[in-house]
Structure formats: structure tokens, C-alpha cells
Design a protein around this motif. Structure first.
Motif, PDB file in Angstrom:
ATOM      1  N   ASN A 296       0.864  -1.184   0.000  1.00  0.00           N
ATOM      2  CA  ASN A 296       0.000   0.000   0.000  1.00  0.00           C
ATOM      3  C   ASN A 296       0.903   1.237   0.000  1.00  0.00           C
ATOM      4  OD1 ASN A 296      -2.568  -1.366   0.252  1.00  0.00           O
ATOM      5  ND2 ASN A 296      -1.970  -1.831   2.358  1.00  0.00           N
ATOM      6  N   PRO A 297       1.291   1.714  -1.191  1.00  0.00           N
ATOM      7  CA  PRO A 297       2.275   2.797  -1.240  1.00  0.00           C
ATOM      8  C   PRO A 297       1.700   4.157  -0.854  1.00  0.00           C
ATOM      9  CG  PRO A 297       1.539   2.258  -3.454  1.00  0.00           C
ATOM     10  CD  PRO A 297       0.904   1.258  -2.535  1.00  0.00           C
ATOM     11  N   VAL A 298       2.550   4.966  -0.214  1.00  0.00           N
ATOM     12  CA  VAL A 298       2.273   6.380   0.031  1.00  0.00           C
ATOM     13  C   VAL A 298       3.316   7.154  -0.763  1.00  0.00           C
ATOM     14  CG1 VAL A 298       2.167   8.220   1.759  1.00  0.00           C
ATOM     15  CG2 VAL A 298       1.369   5.905   2.331  1.00  0.00           C
ATOM     16  N   ILE A 299       2.869   8.079  -1.584  1.00  0.00           N
ATOM     17  CA  ILE A 299       3.754   8.776  -2.508  1.00  0.00           C
ATOM     18  C   ILE A 299       4.085  10.165  -1.960  1.00  0.00           C
ATOM     19  CG2 ILE A 299       4.110   9.385  -4.926  1.00  0.00           C
ATOM     20  CD1 ILE A 299       3.279   6.405  -4.312  1.00  0.00           C
ATOM     21  N   VAL A 300       5.358  10.531  -1.995  1.00  0.00           N
ATOM     22  CA  VAL A 300       5.801  11.869  -1.607  1.00  0.00           C
ATOM     23  C   VAL A 300       6.449  12.504  -2.833  1.00  0.00           C
ATOM     24  CG1 VAL A 300       7.335  13.219  -0.133  1.00  0.00           C
ATOM     25  CG2 VAL A 300       6.175  11.200   0.788  1.00  0.00           C
ATOM     26  N   VAL A 301       6.048  13.725  -3.178  1.00  0.00           N
ATOM     27  CA  VAL A 301       6.563  14.368  -4.386  1.00  0.00           C
ATOM     28  C   VAL A 301       7.270  15.681  -4.061  1.00  0.00           C
ATOM     29  CG1 VAL A 301       4.795  13.339  -5.854  1.00  0.00           C
ATOM     30  CG2 VAL A 301       4.392  15.594  -4.839  1.00  0.00           C
ATOM     31  N   SER A 302       8.197  16.033  -4.937  1.00  0.00           N
ATOM     32  CA  SER A 302       8.861  17.333  -4.885  1.00  0.00           C
ATOM     33  C   SER A 302       8.237  18.235  -5.941  1.00  0.00           C
ATOM     34  CB  SER A 302      10.365  17.179  -5.155  1.00  0.00           C
ATOM     35  OG  SER A 302      10.971  16.385  -4.175  1.00  0.00           O
ATOM     36  N   ALA A 303       8.658  19.496  -5.938  1.00  0.00           N
ATOM     37  CA  ALA A 303       8.193  20.426  -6.960  1.00  0.00           C
ATOM     38  C   ALA A 303       8.748  20.013  -8.321  1.00  0.00           C
ATOM     39  CB  ALA A 303       8.612  21.847  -6.608  1.00  0.00           C
ATOM     40  N   MET A 304       8.093  20.443  -9.385  1.00  0.00           N
ATOM     41  CA  MET A 304       8.489  20.065 -10.729  1.00  0.00           C
ATOM     42  C   MET A 304       9.528  21.033 -11.282  1.00  0.00           C
ATOM     43  SD  MET A 304       4.890  18.947 -12.536  1.00  0.00           S
ATOM     44  CE  MET A 304       4.087  20.530 -12.320  1.00  0.00           C
ATOM     45  N   GLY A 305      10.565  20.490 -11.914  1.00  0.00           N
ATOM     46  CA  GLY A 305      11.493  21.312 -12.669  1.00  0.00           C
ATOM     47  C   GLY A 305      12.525  22.036 -11.831  1.00  0.00           C
ATOM     48  N   ARG A 306      13.416  22.738 -12.537  1.00  0.00           N
ATOM     49  CA  ARG A 306      14.471  23.521 -11.906  1.00  0.00           C
ATOM     50  C   ARG A 306      14.337  24.976 -12.339  1.00  0.00           C
ATOM     51  NH1 ARG A 306      17.781  19.953  -9.456  1.00  0.00           N
ATOM     52  NH2 ARG A 306      17.876  17.830 -10.278  1.00  0.00           N
ATOM     53  N   GLN A 307      15.256  25.814 -11.878  1.00  0.00           N
ATOM     54  CA  GLN A 307      15.216  27.239 -12.148  1.00  0.00           C
ATOM     55  C   GLN A 307      14.853  27.511 -13.612  1.00  0.00           C
ATOM     56  OE1 GLN A 307      15.955  30.076 -10.074  1.00  0.00           O
ATOM     57  NE2 GLN A 307      15.168  31.161 -11.840  1.00  0.00           N
ATOM     58  N   GLY A 308      13.837  28.343 -13.822  1.00  0.00           N
ATOM     59  CA  GLY A 308      13.382  28.662 -15.177  1.00  0.00           C
ATOM     60  C   GLY A 308      12.089  27.962 -15.537  1.00  0.00           C
ATOM     61  N   ALA A 309      11.894  26.725 -15.027  1.00  0.00           N
ATOM     62  CA  ALA A 309      10.619  26.037 -15.241  1.00  0.00           C
ATOM     63  C   ALA A 309       9.532  26.797 -14.469  1.00  0.00           C
ATOM     64  CB  ALA A 309      10.702  24.594 -14.764  1.00  0.00           C
ATOM     65  N   PRO A 310       8.327  26.888 -15.017  1.00  0.00           N
ATOM     66  CA  PRO A 310       7.314  27.796 -14.435  1.00  0.00           C
ATOM     67  C   PRO A 310       6.930  27.514 -12.994  1.00  0.00           C
ATOM     68  CG  PRO A 310       6.359  26.354 -16.125  1.00  0.00           C
ATOM     69  CD  PRO A 310       7.840  26.228 -16.231  1.00  0.00           C
ATOM     70  N   TYR A 311       6.976  26.232 -12.562  1.00  0.00           N
ATOM     71  CA  TYR A 311       6.518  25.909 -11.208  1.00  0.00           C
ATOM     72  C   TYR A 311       7.655  25.455 -10.295  1.00  0.00           C
ATOM     73  CZ  TYR A 311       2.264  25.821 -13.988  1.00  0.00           C
ATOM     74  OH  TYR A 311       1.253  26.156 -14.856  1.00  0.00           O
ATOM     75  N   ALA A 312       8.896  25.582 -10.760  1.00  0.00           N
ATOM     76  CA  ALA A 312      10.041  25.186  -9.931  1.00  0.00           C
ATOM     77  C   ALA A 312      10.148  26.101  -8.718  1.00  0.00           C
ATOM     78  CB  ALA A 312      11.328  25.244 -10.746  1.00  0.00           C
ATOM     79  N   THR A 313      10.653  25.534  -7.613  1.00  0.00           N
ATOM     80  CA  THR A 313      10.770  26.320  -6.377  1.00  0.00           C
ATOM     81  C   THR A 313      11.632  27.566  -6.594  1.00  0.00           C
ATOM     82  OG1 THR A 313      10.480  24.340  -5.015  1.00  0.00           O
ATOM     83  CG2 THR A 313      11.528  26.242  -3.971  1.00  0.00           C
ATOM     84  N   ASP A 314      12.765  27.414  -7.288  1.00  0.00           N
ATOM     85  CA  ASP A 314      13.637  28.568  -7.521  1.00  0.00           C
ATOM     86  C   ASP A 314      12.940  29.647  -8.345  1.00  0.00           C
ATOM     87  OD1 ASP A 314      15.721  27.536  -6.058  1.00  0.00           O
ATOM     88  OD2 ASP A 314      16.725  26.635  -7.783  1.00  0.00           O
ATOM     89  N   THR A 315      12.092  29.232  -9.278  1.00  0.00           N
ATOM     90  CA  THR A 315      11.342  30.205 -10.076  1.00  0.00           C
ATOM     91  C   THR A 315      10.359  30.962  -9.205  1.00  0.00           C
ATOM     92  OG1 THR A 315      11.537  28.782 -12.037  1.00  0.00           O
ATOM     93  CG2 THR A 315       9.849  30.497 -12.096  1.00  0.00           C
ATOM     94  N   LEU A 316       9.659  30.251  -8.342  1.00  0.00           N
ATOM     95  CA  LEU A 316       8.703  30.894  -7.447  1.00  0.00           C
ATOM     96  C   LEU A 316       9.408  31.878  -6.514  1.00  0.00           C
ATOM     97  CD1 LEU A 316       6.508  27.770  -6.540  1.00  0.00           C
ATOM     98  CD2 LEU A 316       5.931  29.607  -8.134  1.00  0.00           C
ATOM     99  N   LEU A 317      10.574  31.485  -6.008  1.00  0.00           N
ATOM    100  CA  LEU A 317      11.346  32.383  -5.152  1.00  0.00           C
ATOM    101  C   LEU A 317      11.763  33.641  -5.914  1.00  0.00           C
ATOM    102  CD1 LEU A 317      13.617  29.855  -3.228  1.00  0.00           C
ATOM    103  CD2 LEU A 317      11.821  31.287  -2.246  1.00  0.00           C
ATOM    104  N   SER A 318      12.140  33.474  -7.175  1.00  0.00           N
ATOM    105  CA  SER A 318      12.536  34.632  -7.983  1.00  0.00           C
ATOM    106  C   SER A 318      11.382  35.601  -8.160  1.00  0.00           C
ATOM    107  CB  SER A 318      13.042  34.164  -9.357  1.00  0.00           C
ATOM    108  OG  SER A 318      14.202  33.379  -9.228  1.00  0.00           O
ATOM    109  N   VAL A 319      10.177  35.069  -8.308  1.00  0.00           N
ATOM    110  CA  VAL A 319       8.992  35.929  -8.437  1.00  0.00           C
ATOM    111  C   VAL A 319       8.807  36.760  -7.170  1.00  0.00           C
ATOM    112  CG1 VAL A 319       6.473  35.930  -8.614  1.00  0.00           C
ATOM    113  CG2 VAL A 319       7.825  34.414 -10.074  1.00  0.00           C
TER     114      VAL A 319
END
Length: 389
Positions: A18-41
Motif C-alpha cells: 500500500n504505497p504512500v507517494i511523496v513528491v517534490s516540486a516540478m522542474g528547476r530554475q526557469g521552469a514555471p513551477y520550480a521552487t527557484d522560479t517561485l522564489l525569484s517571483v
């Protein structure tokens, strides 16, 4: 990539898990939803924006990723539910952008599993008792996975990344670096603390407390990966796994060495005051050597100006050597083995690599070297300790 993850989840369910899935944010700097992109905004408005507000925008990256992953599972016919870190039961302190997990209540996840649903949890995040969103700092998704695995008494925690497992050295430097089949909790924590970036040491420490095996695998292949466990308690058929002297070689760059000169007029507390000054400035020190009349230590390059200013204000005479790197050999088998330090020094000396400072423990030996020599140092140590064999 989501299709690859989907197949791994389907396979786990077919095997009765019975798996439980943990995910990170998608992409790296420059990708629209990457954490670094959000921080830059956020920082485009004000570079000094408060940590609390940064956490609110960083929360979004994992939420987007979790919703997309849950939708992928639903499209494949699974009943999947997306949960934020707080909804998954992760409570943290209020140290925004680098929060620590205080408790993990698995009640909601267990309820979903009993209903045959697949929880998809946002990694890297939690919530305070007051309902504030927080993030867990570097390696936060690994930490989330381990915290949930421990709370759920999981049989295993699998960390999926872009490599086939934990390697004996950075393959960008050492072409013949090898994947480790098995490594102990303590060894991988040392590798992570000394620069390896495959898994965060906090995640390993949490799993170790409950003795839950961790496996680092590739999302892109079916390679078995690297098993992280308490090797001493495992019945392994390969004695070399236990008996090897060294496990891996790793490195950290952008380091500066400080030499602080002390004189008799400064009083008996002069050594203590140096480190207190660094602590009060939130500057972490490493490679510490204390001698009569002199203290040596290292800090990261980003703190050089601040540390220099603070110490000079205290009346200390200092010498600073920048553009350094720390290279380390890690191995649980080096404890009480004669000649390990001799081999370490010989490997660097024969390649004419200047050794600026050393420090050792029961499971690691480290040296400070010129940053320009870091590649040669890693290669020579990897070869000397037979890690390519």
C-alpha cells in the motif's frame, strides 16, 4: 517521467503493498513551477522579503506537483488523494524556510489506505500548531518521506532520483565510480554531510531511529539501487560489504580557511570568544584545529566578509585563504585500521596536491586543499582506496 512513476506504483500495488507517494516540486530554475522560479517571483518585488512569506509561495510548487501526480493516478483508474504536508499530519516548529518536524500523525493517511486509496503527499513542507505553512529546507522531500515512513512503520522507504544509486564518487569527476549495493546509515550520513547530494542526512537519521531500510533508486530504470540499512544486523553474504575500509570519496567547494592569531594580552577566554562570535553570527565552522597562539577553522565562502568583520571588531589578527575545497574519504571500516591516514596523505602528496589542513574521525578523513586541485584529489583518493575495484 510521471508515466515511469505510475508504473512503479502499479507494480508495488500488484505486489500487495500500500504505497504512500511523496513528491517534490516540478522542474528547476526557469521552469514555471520550480521552487527557484517561485522564489525569484517573490524576490523580484523585494529581495529582503520575510521568510514566512517565502514559505507561503514555496508551498505552491509541491502542491502543483502533487495535484498533477494524483491526477495521473486517477487517470489510470486508481483512487488517489492529494495531501499537503500539514494535511498529512506533519507538524513543525516555526523556523520558516528551515523548519524541523516535531511530530507526524499518520491517522489520516492510514484511513485513506484502509479505503484502498493512494495518498500523494507534498514533500518539503509541514504546518505549525498555529496553522502556519512551513518548509523543511534542503532535502526536505527526503525528510518528509522518512518521517512518514517512520510514523507508518513502513517496510521500506524508497527514494527515487536521477541516478541508479549512491556512488563511490561523483561520476562527473571519476568516470569509473561505482554504484554501492549496500551502505550503512552512518556511512551515508557522513557522505551526505561531507558533500554527497543523493540523500539528505536528516532523512537517513529518521529512518535509522526506527531501523527502516532506505533504498535510493533511479526513476528511469529498474536497477536495484543502493540499500541503506544497519549492515551489522543484516545477514549479507558479501563480507566485503562489511569489511571494506572506505565506502566513498566526496567533496565540498567554496570554502575559506581562517587562521586566527592569539596573543597573551587577550586573556584565557580568547579561543572560546572566537567560536562564540561565530555562533552568535550564525556562522557554522568546520575543520577546527586549536593550537597555542593560533586557531584554524573553515567556513563557507558566503560568510567570509561577515566573519572577518566580526573578528576584527573583537581585535583579532586573522589570515584568510579563500578558494579552498574539502575532500573526504568515508568508510565505517576504517576504525582502528592502521595505515589509513598514511594512504590518504600519500595519495594527495604523490599528486603534488597541497594539504592545507586535516581532520579525522572514526569513519572519515578530510583534507583542505586548493579548490583548483579538487578533481585530482578526488580521483587520487578514489584510486588509492580501491573504490573502482
Amino acid at each position: 517521467m510521471r508515466e515511469l512513476v505510475l508504473r512503479k506504483i502499479e507494480k508495488a500495488r500488484e505486489q500487495g503493498f500500500n504505497p504512500v507517494i511523496v513528491v517534490s516540486a516540478m522542474g528547476r530554475q526557469g521552469a514555471p513551477y520550480a521552487t527557484d522560479t517561485l522564489l525569484s517571483v517573490a524576490r523580484s518585488v523585494y529581495k529582503g522579503i520575510a521568510a514566512r512569506e517565502l514559505d507561503q509561495i514555496m508551498y505552491c510548487g509541491e502542491m502543483i506537483s502533487a495535484v498533477v501526480m494524483a491526477g495521473t493516478l486517477q487517470a489510470a483508474g486508481m483512487t488517489s488523494v492529494m495531501l499537503t504536508g500539514g494535511q498529512a499530519g506533519i507538524t513543525t516548529d516555526d523556523n520558516f524556510t528551515d523548519a524541523r518536524i516535531l511530530k507526524c500523525d499518520p491517522t489520516r493517511i492510514l484511513s485513506l489506505l484502509k479505503q484502498g486509496k493512494v495518498p500523494v503527499v507534498c514533500g518539503f513542507q509541514g504546518m505549525t500548531d498555529e496553522g502556519e505553512f512551513t518548509t523543511l529546507g534542503r532535502g526536505g522531500s527526503d525528510t518528509t518521506a522518512s518521517a512518514l515512513g517512520a510514523a507508518l512503520n513502513a517496510e521500506m522507504i524508497e527514494i527515487y532520483t536521477d541516478v541508479d544509486g549512491i556512488m563511490t564518487a561523483d561520476p562527473r569527476i571519476v568516470e569509473n565510480a561505482k554504484i554501492l549495493d549496500c551502505i550503512s546509515y552512518g556511512e551515508v550520513c557522513q557522505l551526505a554531510h561531507q558533500g554527497a547530494k543523493v540523500i539528505h542526512p536528516r532523512a537517513v537519521e529518521i529512518a535509522m531511529q526506527k531501523n527502516i531500510p532506505l533504498v535510493v533508486k533511479s526513476t528511469f530504470s529498474d536497477a536495484p539501487g543502493t540499500l541503506i540499512t544497519n549492515i551489522a544486523q543484516e545477514d549479507t553474504s558479501e563480507a566485503a560489504v562489511v569489511d571494506r575500509v572506505a565506502t566513498g570519496v566526496t567533496y565540498l567547494t567554496n570554502i575559506a580557511q581562517f587562521k586566527v592569531h592569539l596573543d597573551d594580552t587577550m586573556g584565557s577566554d580568547s579561543s572560546f570568544n572566537v567560536f562564540r562570535t561565530m555562533a552568535e553570527s550564525d556562522i557554522s565552522v568546520d575543520l577546527i584545529n586549536v593550537h597555542p597562539g593560533q586557531i584554524m577553522f573553515t567556513i563557507t565562502a558566503e560568510h567570509v566578509e561577515q566573519a572577518s568583520t566580526k573578528l576584527k571588531q573583537q581585535g583579532y589578527h586573522i589570515e584568510i585563504l579563500e578558494n579552498c575545497a574539502k575532500v573526504s574519504v568515508v568508510g565505517g571500516g576504517m576504525r582502528e585500521v592502521p595505515g589509513v591516514m598514511a594512504n590518504f596523505i600519500e595519495a594527495l602528496s604523490r599528486n603534488k596536491i597541497a594539504i592545507l589542513q586535516t581532520v579525522d574521525s572514526h569513519t572519515s578523513i578530510s583534507a583542505l586543499v586548493p579548490q583548483s586541485d579538487v578533481g585530482a584529489a578526488v580521483k587520487s583518493l578514489h584510486e588509492k582506496f580501491g573504490l573502482s575495484n
